[in-house]
Design an enzyme around this catalytic site. Structure first.
Site, PDB file in Angstrom:
ATOM      1  N   LYS A  45     -14.812 -13.333  52.105  1.00 39.95           N
ATOM      2  CA  LYS A  45     -14.392 -14.902  51.688  1.00 39.95           C
ATOM      3  C   LYS A  45     -13.208 -15.030  50.907  1.00 39.95           C
ATOM      4  CE  LYS A  45     -16.391 -14.870  46.952  1.00 39.95           C
ATOM      5  NZ  LYS A  45     -17.581 -15.629  46.063  1.00 39.95           N
ATOM      6  N   LYS A  47     -10.028 -11.688  50.018  1.00 37.02           N
ATOM      7  CA  LYS A  47      -9.082 -10.821  50.582  1.00 37.02           C
ATOM      8  C   LYS A  47      -9.869  -9.379  50.852  1.00 37.02           C
ATOM      9  CE  LYS A  47      -4.851 -12.639  48.361  1.00 37.02           C
ATOM     10  NZ  LYS A  47      -3.697 -12.374  47.490  1.00 37.02           N
ATOM     11  N   THR A  51     -12.342  -6.506  44.788  1.00 36.73           N
ATOM     12  CA  THR A  51     -12.118  -6.228  43.425  1.00 36.73           C
ATOM     13  C   THR A  51     -11.215  -5.149  43.145  1.00 36.73           C
ATOM     14  OG1 THR A  51     -14.128  -7.453  42.642  1.00 36.73           O
ATOM     15  CG2 THR A  51     -12.893  -5.773  41.188  1.00 36.73           C
ATOM     16  N   GLY A 124     -20.048 -16.179  53.599  1.00 33.11           N
ATOM     17  CA  GLY A 124     -21.059 -15.774  54.301  1.00 33.11           C
ATOM     18  C   GLY A 124     -22.489 -16.028  53.301  1.00 33.11           C
ATOM     19  N   GLY A 186     -15.543  -1.934  24.547  1.00 34.81           N
ATOM     20  CA  GLY A 186     -14.738  -0.725  24.265  1.00 34.81           C
ATOM     21  C   GLY A 186     -14.926   0.405  25.568  1.00 34.81           C
ATOM     22  N   ILE A 189     -12.791  -0.785  30.969  1.00 37.57           N
ATOM     23  CA  ILE A 189     -11.902  -1.859  31.343  1.00 37.57           C
ATOM     24  C   ILE A 189     -11.244  -2.245  29.928  1.00 37.57           C
ATOM     25  CG2 ILE A 189     -11.879  -4.247  31.888  1.00 37.57           C
ATOM     26  CD1 ILE A 189     -14.097  -4.003  33.562  1.00 37.57           C
ATOM     27  N   ILE A 271     -16.780  -6.908  28.675  1.00 32.04           N
ATOM     28  CA  ILE A 271     -18.149  -6.400  28.304  1.00 32.04           C
ATOM     29  C   ILE A 271     -19.085  -5.937  29.718  1.00 32.04           C
ATOM     30  CG2 ILE A 271     -18.670  -7.650  26.509  1.00 32.04           C
ATOM     31  CD1 ILE A 271     -20.181  -9.464  28.039  1.00 32.04           C
ATOM     32  N   HIS A 445       0.660  28.788  37.356  1.00 27.90           N
ATOM     33  CA  HIS A 445       1.299  28.550  35.936  1.00 27.90           C
ATOM     34  C   HIS A 445       2.624  28.225  36.148  1.00 27.90           C
ATOM     35  CE1 HIS A 445       2.148  29.613  31.826  1.00 27.90           C
ATOM     36  NE2 HIS A 445       3.429  30.115  32.115  1.00 27.90           N
TER      37      HIS A 445
END
Length: 468
Positions: A45, A47, A51, A124, A186, A189, A271, A445
């Site tokens: 619906k 792009k 997310t 849809g 916390g 996100i 949250i 290294h």
């Protein structure tokens, strides 16, 4: 016309797979399914990319990288570089961020088109166990995949207005650097936004009801991050839950259950994310649900034989790469292959704050609960002993969790760029490697990957650049 087929004129068409949702899980299933010869319709619906690409993984990491550059400009003198920091141009930051997203979006669109996937733009709705309705058109499928993802959650009585009280979606398009911000939550996100905003110059306070930041991580990683955030000047309140938020003349005031109050220009509600499932016909089609999530087994099958579900819609880890894996699993199962169920403990997890937190496997506490406290061995390797980390001026630690005389079952890392080390850590966990087996491998290294090797050398009883 969609993907070379005029569906409107061919109502008898039945696809092998109709996918509702074009985010990480949905498009991965579409690409893999088409690769395996399935006739696929993909419905989205908004792009393509969902997310992760547009409001999550990619744009947040772009903001964090811009913040990293701001910090480096401020700190150039530490490295003998005469640099000055003159401020953040948010229009320029968004141009950079949006350019990254646009490039990836275009590439993804090209991939879908090249695989001859029928791509349908529109909202849809599941109309039966074998059909989805979009824009007045019905798309029939021998199998349906639900992949409608998630949206930011809020709390009862806490209304997100997009101005003073915002979600991560709003935070990603904010046209200014807020002078001050309270971040409610916390977890991943919350700490990523806290890190980016602090780098931009915001006075940040995180409110987390549980006893630690990033509470899903090993406690030692949480404590290391808390110490680093204190050093950066990021404030946080732990162990007391949110009670209410109210407007002030200049912003928002947040009250906690313990009586503490905090004021700031904006409140970011971070949250977590909840599933997008309401009003989409799932329950009417008989799909079993729990608190908005679609219930699925280890093969992502729902209780309806013709319907599967993946990604944030089901109660597994809400990570884009988990969505990819689940989508691929469904496509391979439907194509007649025999895919192995996902070991979710073996999925790498990265929080891209400064410093980064990365892990794979189980925590020390989980290991003790699973194997018994007397059967668990841990080792901590301080990045102070790693040359490359010294050069990068990062501190932190790698912690290994081992079953005594057995495999390494947890790798927990804190430090800049630790997310880039989690690939090897994933192999160590998923291949049930013994410390002595990893200790035989020679690490270049000076690299930060060397720290992972050194940690296993120490756990195998032959430490090099660390004390016995």
């Amino acid at each position: 016309m969609h993907g070379g087929r005029d569906v409107a004129k061919d109502a008898s068409t039945v696809f092998d797979l109709v996918i509702l949702g074009g985010g990480s899980g949905g498009y991965a299933a579409a690409l893999r399914g088409a690769q395996l010869g399935l006739d696929v319709a993909l419905i989205e619906k908004d792009k393509l990319g969902g997310t992760c690409l547009h409001r999550g993984c990619i744009p947040t990491k772009a903001l964090l990288h811009a913040g990293e550059l701001a910090d480096q400009a401020r700190e150039g003198a530490k490295f003998g570089v005469q640099s000055t920091f003159e401020g953040i141009d948010m229009a320029g930051v968004h141009k950079y961020k949006d350019g990254v997203v646009a490039g990836l979006h275009k590439g993804l669109q090209g991939l879908v088109a090249s695989r001859k996937i029928t791509y349908v733009e529109g909202e849809g709705r599941l109309s039966s166990p074998t059909s989805v309705d979009v824009n007045g058109q019905r798309y029939e499928g021998r199998h349906i995949l639900l992949a409608t993802g998630s949206v930011p959650k809020t709390l009862p009585g806490l209304e997100i207005d997009g101005n003073r009280i915002i979600s991560s979606d709003h935070g990603l398009v904010l046209d200014r650097v807020p002078q001050s911000a309270i971040i409610l939550g916390g977890g991943v996100i919350g700490v990523e936004f806290a890190s980016a905003w602090k780098s931009f110059g915001t006075d940040v306070t995180i409110v987390e009801g549980l006893p630690h930041l990033v509470p899903a991580e090993d406690e030692s990683s949480s404590k290391l991050l808390e110490r680093a955030f204190r050093k950066r000047g990021i404030s946080f309140s732990l162990g007391s839950f949110f009670e209410k938020a109210e407007y002030t003349d200049s912003g928002v005031k947040v009250s906690l259950a313990n009586g503490k109050e905090y004021e700031a220009e904006v409140l970011l509600v971070a949250i977590g994310r909840g599933p997008v499932s309401q009003g989409l016909g799932y329950e009417e089609a008989g799909v079993a649900m729990d608190r908005g999530f679609v219930l699925a087994d280890e093969y992502c099958r729902t209780n309806v034989p013709t319907v599967s579900a993946v990604g944030d819609l089901i109660p597994t880890l809400q990570l884009a790469h988990v969505g990819f894996a689940e989508g691929i699993l469904v496509a391979e199962r439907l194509a007649g292959l025999n895919p192995v169920p996902i070991d979710y403990n073996g999925v790498p997890r990265v929080t891209y704050c400064h410093p980064e937190v990365a892990s794979v496997g189980i925590t020390e506490q989980q290991a003790k609960e699973t194997y018994g406290a007397d059967k668990v061995v841990t080792l901590k390797y301080n990045l102070a002993g790693n040359g490359r980390s010294k050069i990068l001026n990062t501190t932190g630690e790698i912690k290994l969790v081992q079953v005594r005389d057995g495999a390494v079952v947890g790798v927990h890392m804190v430090g800049d760029r630790m997310g880039e080390q989690v690939g090897e850590a994933q192999l160590i966990y998923n291949w049930e490697a013994l410390p002595a087996e990893v200790a035989q491998l020679i690490h270049a290294h000076p690299t930060q990957s060397e720290a992972l090797g050194e940690a296993h050398l120490a756990l195998a009883g032959k430490p090099l650049h660390s004390h016995d």
